[in-house]
Design an enzyme around this catalytic site. Structure first.
Site, PDB file in Angstrom:
ATOM      1  N   LYS A 187     -11.097 -26.853 -21.455  1.00  0.00           N
ATOM      2  CA  LYS A 187     -12.013 -25.897 -22.070  1.00  0.00           C
ATOM      3  C   LYS A 187     -12.654 -25.104 -20.941  1.00  0.00           C
ATOM      4  O   LYS A 187     -13.430 -25.627 -20.146  1.00  0.00           O
ATOM      5  CB  LYS A 187     -13.082 -26.601 -22.896  1.00  0.00           C
ATOM      6  CG  LYS A 187     -13.992 -25.612 -23.591  1.00  0.00           C
ATOM      7  CD  LYS A 187     -14.868 -26.254 -24.616  1.00  0.00           C
ATOM      8  CE  LYS A 187     -15.598 -25.195 -25.424  1.00  0.00           C
ATOM      9  NZ  LYS A 187     -16.351 -24.236 -24.600  1.00  0.00           N
TER      10      LYS A 187
ATOM     11  N   ASP B 268       0.823  -1.210   0.000  1.00  0.00           N
ATOM     12  CA  ASP B 268       0.000   0.000   0.000  1.00  0.00           C
ATOM     13  C   ASP B 268       0.856   1.258   0.000  1.00  0.00           C
ATOM     14  O   ASP B 268       0.510   2.253  -0.635  1.00  0.00           O
ATOM     15  CB  ASP B 268      -0.928   0.023   1.221  1.00  0.00           C
ATOM     16  CG  ASP B 268      -2.016  -1.028   1.086  1.00  0.00           C
ATOM     17  OD1 ASP B 268      -2.220  -1.513  -0.046  1.00  0.00           O
ATOM     18  OD2 ASP B 268      -2.641  -1.369   2.110  1.00  0.00           O
TER      19      ASP B 268
ATOM     20  N   CYS C 113     -52.921 -17.858  -2.478  1.00  0.00           N
ATOM     21  CA  CYS C 113     -54.175 -17.198  -2.094  1.00  0.00           C
ATOM     22  C   CYS C 113     -55.354 -18.162  -1.994  1.00  0.00           C
ATOM     23  O   CYS C 113     -56.425 -17.782  -1.540  1.00  0.00           O
ATOM     24  CB  CYS C 113     -54.501 -16.054  -3.057  1.00  0.00           C
ATOM     25  SG  CYS C 113     -55.002 -16.620  -4.691  1.00  0.00           S
TER      26      CYS C 113
END
Ligand code: IVH
Length: 692
Positions: free
Chosen positions: A132, A50, A431
């Site tokens: 692949k 950093d 419902c």
């Protein structure tokens, strides 16, 4: 386009010392970057890294002339692009043909050998093999060793420009390693991947934020790369593995004789390549390699779906060339999809936005190709009946690529006694109102417009990507507001205040502010296309929404259009027209529209609708003798959102050239403007309109 100078551009005021220091910092940072991300062997602490990084940032801030295209400081993303630009590939990026067995693989090799009788059997039996990779193909361009462009494969002819996003991918060199000499220009092709671990982590985060999870690492990689905000890409931890080349311009340099030698160079230049790549010298070796990879497949940190074989001899590759679809010198031998056995605990039935009842298999969790699976799709009643699936059956599941697998069927020998056949519910599981299976349809539907599940899904749809695309309003929170009874229609969402939101558990001040701001922004910026798509009118998807928005000024005008008139529009038949009419004839829908109007969500379309075409905001110039009338091209360009101009200037985006182009071409080339032939132009328009 690029605001910064190339790496060797002169630095203003001759700050030689700073220039040398910046160059050293760049090299060091890239070296540590590589030690950390590619070799897993860091030499310095994160803090030390950093510190170096900050030093470079400060130097660059002080002396902007020091910035270069290969600065590690560009790896963190930063800019937000208005849209992804598309650009043609210099050399088409072909797909690969597939084979599925040893016999098919050998037949492929024989065909290649017959096509090239002059090549010796040594040449025709040496194949480079590597996994692949199941990601998305991408092409990086390096000029004198510095990465200057990245394009997705796109449709193979035209790709999307993802240069900035690719710069955030940590395991690729922004500048080729080593001291050169480097090709003047070289295109490196490879696959962009997300490792499984990172994919799972990403999906966990998405779920926490109430956002949609990705079906598989490939989609996650594609979604992360094709971000307009490269800060997002930078956080997604993508990787690039290099496996082939596009165009090479390297005067005076020896071309590679073998694919194996090319792979060596790529590694030396600092690229990661598909692991375990190997030269196979016989059919037996090729088969053994396939079996080896299939066996270790789940231990790899990323998804693979087969083996790619490439003829090792590059001259023979060139002599074999390509069919219309794929190379004659390379082929993919695909793995069979993975299967597993587990117990089907329950067949749950979900209710979608249009009331469709969708059965879902709830499974005893089982690992399938390195991913834990606990649910599978069952499609519809007929599929369950065809398979004779019963709750508590032992079932075989198969995952082709997506995380959500398919159920192949029950293992009858293992069926416990006394299992009852599954009865598809004839009432809505949410419902309780009667469900109906309409004639000619495979699906049962809940026909109750007021069904809480239908309402919930419609509201979530309204703000989703397919609707108004309100960024930052996750499904989780919308659901919470609906469950709390605060939101009963999509219009209610726009009345929720920040203070109210903050009373919900786990909703902080910042998130609440973002939520409200996102909705405000969406309300102000909504286009008529997005608004119509958001309403979720049956049979009216994005394409139809666009057609309507281009023709009508606003919802009032659309409402007054009769079915006959609607059917004059492209791709609108009696069913779609009927569905639009039915929408306006429903009282509750008209009320909803009035609420939107009162809230100020009332977009205008027609001529004022912004063109969302492939060339939106672009300047195009045609020159030379074209094979079709120029006016026709002009209309096409304008329909795609472009402005057609008459002179070459720096602001020109595309020069489209026919025969004998003359001086405009030279001028455009000098300015670095993208030059297209007619085919390239048509494809640009084509891919843009398809990409939506
Ligand atoms: S070589 C001319 N090697 O798979 C041969 N391709 O389904 C160029 N792919 O779009 C390709 N892994 O981008 C090669 N190890 C590998 C690969 C690979 C994945 C992609 C390739 C192509 C797609 C075809």
């Amino acid at each position: 386009m690029e605001q910064f100078s190339l790496f060797d551009a002169p630095v203003q005021n001759g700050h030689k010392k700073e220039e040398a220091r910046a160059a050293w910092l760049r090299r060091e940072l890239e070296r540590h970057n590589r030690l950390y991300h590619q070799l897993d062997a860091p030499e310095i602490t994160d803090e030390a890294y950093d510190a170096l990084y900050r030093e470079l940032v400060e130097l660059e801030e002080k002396f902007p002339g020091l910035r270069t295209l290969d600065c590690p400081t560009r790896r963190v993303g930063g800019s937000v692009l208005p849209y992804l630009e598309t650009r043609p590939h210099r050399e088409r990026m072909y797909g690969l043909d597939n084979v599925f067995s040893a016999e098919e693989w050998e037949a492929f090799v024989q065909k290649a050998s017959r096509a090239l009788p002059e090549a010796g059997s040594d040449v025709m039996s040496a194949w480079w093999a590597d996994p692949k990779l199941d990601g998305l193909a991408c092409e990086l361009t390096y000029e004198n060793g510095v990465m200057v462009q990245a394009l997705t494969r796109g449709d193979g002819e035209v790709g999307e420009v993802v240069t900035e996003a690719m710069r955030t991918v940590r395991n690729l060199p922004l500048r080729l390693d080593g001291s050169g000499p480097f090709p003047r220009r070289i295109e490196i092709r490879g696959e962009v991947l997300m490792f499984r671990r990172e994919f799972e982590e990403l999906n966990r985060r998405q779920a926490e934020l109430g956002q949609k999870s990705f079906a598989n690492p490939r989609n996650a990689a594609a979604g992360s790369l094709r971000q307009l905000d490269t800060n997002v890409t930078a956080q997604r931890k993508l990787r690039f593995l290099a496996y082939s080349l596009g165009e090479v311009d390297a005067p005076g340099m020896q071309p590679w004789q073998s694919h194996a030698a090319l792979m060596d160079s790529l590694k030396r230049w600092g690229f990661d390549t598909p692991p375990d790549g190997k030269l196979c010298r016989s059919a037996e070796e090729a088969r053994a390699y396939y079996e080896h990879l299939e066996a270790v497949r789940d231990d790899l940190p990323f998804e693979i779906d087969g083996v790619v074989y490439k003829l090792d001899d590059r001259e023979a590759q060139a002599a074999l060339g390509f069919t219309a679809r794929a190379p004659r010198f390379a082929v993919a031998w695909k793995f069979t999809s993975r299967k597993a056995e587990t117990r089907l605990k329950k067949i749950a039935v979900q209710v979608g936005r249009t009331g469709v009842l969708t059965p879902v298999a709830e499974l005893e969790p089982v690992s399938l190709g390195g991913v834990m699976v606990s649910r599978a799709t069952l499609h519809n009643e007929d599929e369950i009946r065809r398979l004779d699936l019963r709750e508590n059956d032992i079932v075989i599941i198969q995952r082709a690529g997506d995380v959500i697998p398919d159920v192949l069927g029950p293992v009858l020998e293992k069926r416990p006694e006394g299992l009852a056949p599954f009865e598809f519910p004839h009432v809505c599981p949410v419902c309780g109102s009667p469900a109906r299976r309409l004639e000619g349809e495979a699906a049962w539907r809940c026909l109750n417009m007021a069904c809480p599940a239908v309402i919930m899904r419609s509201i979530v749809h309204f703000v989703s990507k397919a609707g108004l695309d309100v960024d930052g309003v996750g499904a989780k929170w919308v659901e919470a507001l609906i469950e709390a009874g605060r939101v009963k229609s999509p219009a209610d969402l726009f009345t929720v205040t920040k203070e109210e939101l903050m009373s919900y558990e786990r909703m902080g001040e910042v998130s609440a502010g973002n939520f409200v701001a996102a909705l405000d922004k969406a309300r102000e910026n909504a286009t008529l296309t997005r608004f119509i798509a958001a309403l979720g009118i049956r049979q009216v998807g994005e394409q139809t929404a666009r057609t309507l928005a281009e023709r009508y000024h606003d919802m009032d005008e659309l409402e007054s259009a009769g079915a006959e008139e609607l059917m004059q529009l492209p791709d609108i038949g009696p069913e779609v027209a009927g569905s639009i009419r039915a929408f306006f004839e429903t009282e509750s829908n008209r009320e909803l529209l009035e609420r939107f109007r009162a809230l100020g969500l009332w977009p205008h379309g027609g001529k004022t609708e912004e063109k969302g075409g492939a060339l939106a905001g672009k300047k195009v110039l045609f020159t030379g003798t074209l094979s079709r009338p120029r006016d026709e091209y002009r209309r096409q360009a304008e329909a795609a959102g472009a402005t057609v101009v008459s002179g070459v200037s720096k602001t020109l985006d595309y020069l489209v050239v026919g025969e004998n182009p003359g001086s405009k071409l030279d001028k455009a080339r000098n300015l670095g403007i993208t030059v297209l032939d007619e085919q390239g132009f048509l494809e640009l328009i084509h891919t843009g309109s398809r990409g939506e």
